[in-house]
Design a protein around this motif. Structure first.
Motif, PDB file in Angstrom:
ATOM      1  N   ASN A   1       0.806  -1.228   0.094  1.00  0.00           N
ATOM      2  CA  ASN A   1      -0.146  -0.053  -0.045  1.00  0.00           C
ATOM      3  C   ASN A   1       0.925   1.320   0.077  1.00  0.00           C
ATOM      4  N   SER A   2       2.023   1.292   0.965  1.00  0.00           N
ATOM      5  CA  SER A   2       2.412   2.552   1.073  1.00  0.00           C
ATOM      6  C   SER A   2       3.275   3.034  -0.112  1.00  0.00           C
ATOM      7  N   MET A   3       3.762   2.101  -1.172  1.00  0.00           N
ATOM      8  CA  MET A   3       4.623   2.348  -2.168  1.00  0.00           C
ATOM      9  C   MET A   3       3.491   3.189  -3.120  1.00  0.00           C
ATOM     10  N   LEU A   4       2.373   2.804  -3.173  1.00  0.00           N
ATOM     11  CA  LEU A   4       1.287   3.320  -4.242  1.00  0.00           C
ATOM     12  C   LEU A   4       0.899   4.662  -3.759  1.00  0.00           C
ATOM     13  N   ILE A   5       0.877   4.994  -2.373  1.00  0.00           N
ATOM     14  CA  ILE A   5       0.367   6.217  -2.026  1.00  0.00           C
ATOM     15  C   ILE A   5       0.956   7.548  -2.844  1.00  0.00           C
ATOM     16  N   PRO A   6       2.293   7.699  -3.165  1.00  0.00           N
ATOM     17  CA  PRO A   6       2.600   8.806  -3.816  1.00  0.00           C
ATOM     18  C   PRO A   6       2.010   8.780  -5.448  1.00  0.00           C
ATOM     19  N   ILE A   7       1.703   7.639  -5.860  1.00  0.00           N
ATOM     20  CA  ILE A   7       1.004   7.712  -7.419  1.00  0.00           C
ATOM     21  C   ILE A   7      -0.190   7.811  -7.529  1.00  0.00           C
ATOM     22  N   LEU A   8      -1.026   7.980  -6.384  1.00  0.00           N
ATOM     23  CA  LEU A   8      -2.663   7.743  -6.429  1.00  0.00           C
ATOM     24  C   LEU A   8      -2.995   9.053  -7.033  1.00  0.00           C
ATOM     25  N   PRO A   9      -2.730  10.138  -6.919  1.00  0.00           N
ATOM     26  CA  PRO A   9      -3.375  11.495  -7.629  1.00  0.00           C
ATOM     27  C   PRO A   9      -3.033  11.443  -9.024  1.00  0.00           C
ATOM     28  N   LYS A  10      -1.768  10.898  -9.317  1.00  0.00           N
ATOM     29  CA  LYS A  10      -1.540  10.699 -11.033  1.00  0.00           C
ATOM     30  C   LYS A  10      -2.443   9.621 -11.584  1.00  0.00           C
ATOM     31  N   MET A  11      -2.519   8.459 -10.654  1.00  0.00           N
ATOM     32  CA  MET A  11      -3.324   7.310 -11.006  1.00  0.00           C
ATOM     33  C   MET A  11      -4.787   7.687 -11.444  1.00  0.00           C
ATOM     34  N   LYS A  12      -5.173   8.464 -10.531  1.00  0.00           N
ATOM     35  CA  LYS A  12      -6.741   9.312 -10.535  1.00  0.00           C
ATOM     36  C   LYS A  12      -6.747   9.743 -11.808  1.00  0.00           C
ATOM     37  N   THR A  13      -5.921  10.658 -12.238  1.00  0.00           N
ATOM     38  CA  THR A  13      -5.850  11.753 -13.396  1.00  0.00           C
ATOM     39  C   THR A  13      -6.042  10.623 -14.844  1.00  0.00           C
ATOM     40  N   GLU A  14      -4.941   9.645 -14.591  1.00  0.00           N
ATOM     41  CA  GLU A  14      -4.473   8.815 -15.936  1.00  0.00           C
ATOM     42  C   GLU A  14      -5.669   7.960 -16.103  1.00  0.00           C
ATOM     43  N   LEU A  15      -6.384   7.508 -15.314  1.00  0.00           N
ATOM     44  CA  LEU A  15      -7.486   6.437 -15.407  1.00  0.00           C
ATOM     45  C   LEU A  15      -8.676   7.115 -15.406  1.00  0.00           C
ATOM     46  N   ASN A  16      -8.839   8.275 -15.070  1.00  0.00           N
ATOM     47  CA  ASN A  16     -10.066   9.236 -15.218  1.00  0.00           C
ATOM     48  C   ASN A  16     -11.124   8.602 -14.212  1.00  0.00           C
ATOM     49  N   ILE A  17     -10.788   8.257 -12.897  1.00  0.00           N
ATOM     50  CA  ILE A  17     -11.689   7.695 -11.867  1.00  0.00           C
ATOM     51  C   ILE A  17     -11.928   8.581 -10.783  1.00  0.00           C
ATOM     52  N   THR A  18     -12.912   8.291  -9.955  1.00  0.00           N
ATOM     53  CA  THR A  18     -13.190   9.301  -8.852  1.00  0.00           C
ATOM     54  C   THR A  18     -12.346   9.008  -7.716  1.00  0.00           C
ATOM     55  N   GLN A  19     -12.379  10.081  -6.953  1.00  0.00           N
ATOM     56  CA  GLN A  19     -11.683   9.634  -5.432  1.00  0.00           C
ATOM     57  C   GLN A  19     -11.804   8.299  -4.870  1.00  0.00           C
ATOM     58  N   PHE A  20     -13.444   8.152  -4.690  1.00  0.00           N
ATOM     59  CA  PHE A  20     -13.661   6.806  -4.092  1.00  0.00           C
ATOM     60  C   PHE A  20     -12.928   5.585  -4.939  1.00  0.00           C
ATOM     61  N   GLN A  21     -13.359   5.653  -6.289  1.00  0.00           N
ATOM     62  CA  GLN A  21     -12.442   4.441  -7.186  1.00  0.00           C
ATOM     63  C   GLN A  21     -10.899   4.603  -6.636  1.00  0.00           C
ATOM     64  N   THR A  22     -10.520   5.593  -6.481  1.00  0.00           N
ATOM     65  CA  THR A  22      -8.801   5.486  -6.359  1.00  0.00           C
ATOM     66  C   THR A  22      -8.672   5.041  -4.883  1.00  0.00           C
ATOM     67  N   SER A  23      -9.360   5.229  -3.830  1.00  0.00           N
ATOM     68  CA  SER A  23      -9.126   4.919  -2.654  1.00  0.00           C
ATOM     69  C   SER A  23      -9.389   2.988  -2.515  1.00  0.00           C
ATOM     70  N   LEU A  24     -10.433   2.748  -3.419  1.00  0.00           N
ATOM     71  CA  LEU A  24     -10.443   1.240  -3.559  1.00  0.00           C
ATOM     72  C   LEU A  24      -9.327   0.551  -3.823  1.00  0.00           C
ATOM     73  N   ILE A  25      -8.409   1.314  -4.549  1.00  0.00           N
ATOM     74  CA  ILE A  25      -6.974   0.288  -4.996  1.00  0.00           C
ATOM     75  C   ILE A  25      -6.076  -0.011  -3.752  1.00  0.00           C
ATOM     76  N   ILE A  26      -6.416   0.834  -2.668  1.00  0.00           N
ATOM     77  CA  ILE A  26      -5.679   0.617  -1.442  1.00  0.00           C
ATOM     78  C   ILE A  26      -6.614  -0.315  -0.647  1.00  0.00           C
ATOM     79  N   SER A  27      -8.021  -0.141  -0.521  1.00  0.00           N
ATOM     80  CA  SER A  27      -8.838  -0.998   0.508  1.00  0.00           C
ATOM     81  C   SER A  27      -9.052  -2.460  -0.148  1.00  0.00           C
TER      82      SER A  27
END
Length: 263
Positions: free
Chosen positions: A25-51
């Motif tokens: 989980n921790s290694m992905l935290i820095p890239i979550l904002p970029k992932m959200k933009t690149e995949l065009n997903i919501t904040q909730f969908q982004t958080s599911l990647i961790i959950s």
């Protein structure tokens, strides 16, 4: 107990296993904002990647714990690490080449969570099997230190990998897992089980019995742990987003700032 000359390598091999878990989980935290933009997903969908990673791990831990008692620790740890690495490979491949990348990334993360269930908890049981007395306490301390060290360095590694391309961290997981598998195969020698493991029915009955007698404080412990992790990763996700959007901080500096709450 391992021979004196191989003891350090055995401890290093055991310590590498929980290190893999915390990278998840921790290694992905820095890239979550970029992932959200690149995949065009919501904040909730982004958080599911961790959950989904954490939920899959929580569900799988009792099952893999039982299997490690029935067969052997290595017989669970090695396939678990392979599954973990394969999940990362699937998520990375999806991000790079698949059209419906998000769904496949979630599938990869579920695989990683299931694999993670066979890492740190089984590594601690393995340390308990191989070492006794005061030495066991020292080794378990080192295993936990490896866990803590992994938490601190993982956002820095994730941020540095993101400088290559945003999904590079996914491809790093198989490499870390491969190294841990090699260390486990070469340097960890298990003893034969002294007694037969309990049958599934007895194992489940024992779990139910424990929750009946100790359920109150166990529930409090689980709730505390869940609340701490929920708060920690929520804060990290928020900080990661703010650093990138409002302060335009990225790369190594961003990873170092994210490492502070983890430390």
């Amino acid at each position: 107990m391992p021979k004196q000359k191989h003891k350090g390598l055995t401890i290093a091999a055991i310590g590498s296993i929980p290190l893999i878990l915390v990278l998840g989980n921790s290694m992905l935290i820095p890239i979550l904002p970029k992932m959200k933009t690149e995949l065009n997903i919501t904040q909730f969908q982004t958080s599911l990647i961790i959950s989904v990673f954490s939920i899959a791990a929580a569900v799988s831990i009792p099952i893999l714990g039982y299997l490690s008692d029935r067969f052997s620790r290595k017989a669970v740890i090695i396939p678990a690490l392979i599954l973990y690495g394969s999940g990362g490979l699937l998520a990375g491949a999806a991000a790079a080449w698949f059209s419906s990348a998000y769904t496949w990334i979630l599938a990869g993360r579920v695989m990683q969570g299931m694999g993670a269930a066979g890492t740190a908890p089984i590594a601690m049981a393995l340390a308990g099997d191989l070492f006794k007395g005061a030495e066991q306490s020292k080794v378990l301390g080192l295993v936990e230190a490896s866990n803590g060290f992994g938490k601190v360095i993982s956002p820095i590694i994730g941020a540095l990998l993101a400088l290559l391309f945003w999904y590079a961290a996914f491809f790093a997981f198989p490499i870390f897992c491969f190294l841990s598998v090699l260390l486990t195969i070469i340097f960890i020698k298990e003893k034969k089980a002294e007694k037969e493991p309990p049958p599934v029915k007895k194992y489940v009955k024992g779990l139910v019995s424990v929750f009946k007698t100790e359920g109150r404080w166990l529930f409090a412990a689980y709730l505390t742990g869940a609340s701490c992790l929920f708060t920690l990763f929520g804060i990290l996700f928020y900080i990661s987003d703010i650093l990138e959007k409002d302060h335009h901080i990225d790369g190594l500096l961003k990873g170092a700032i994210l490492a502070i709450p983890l430390l």
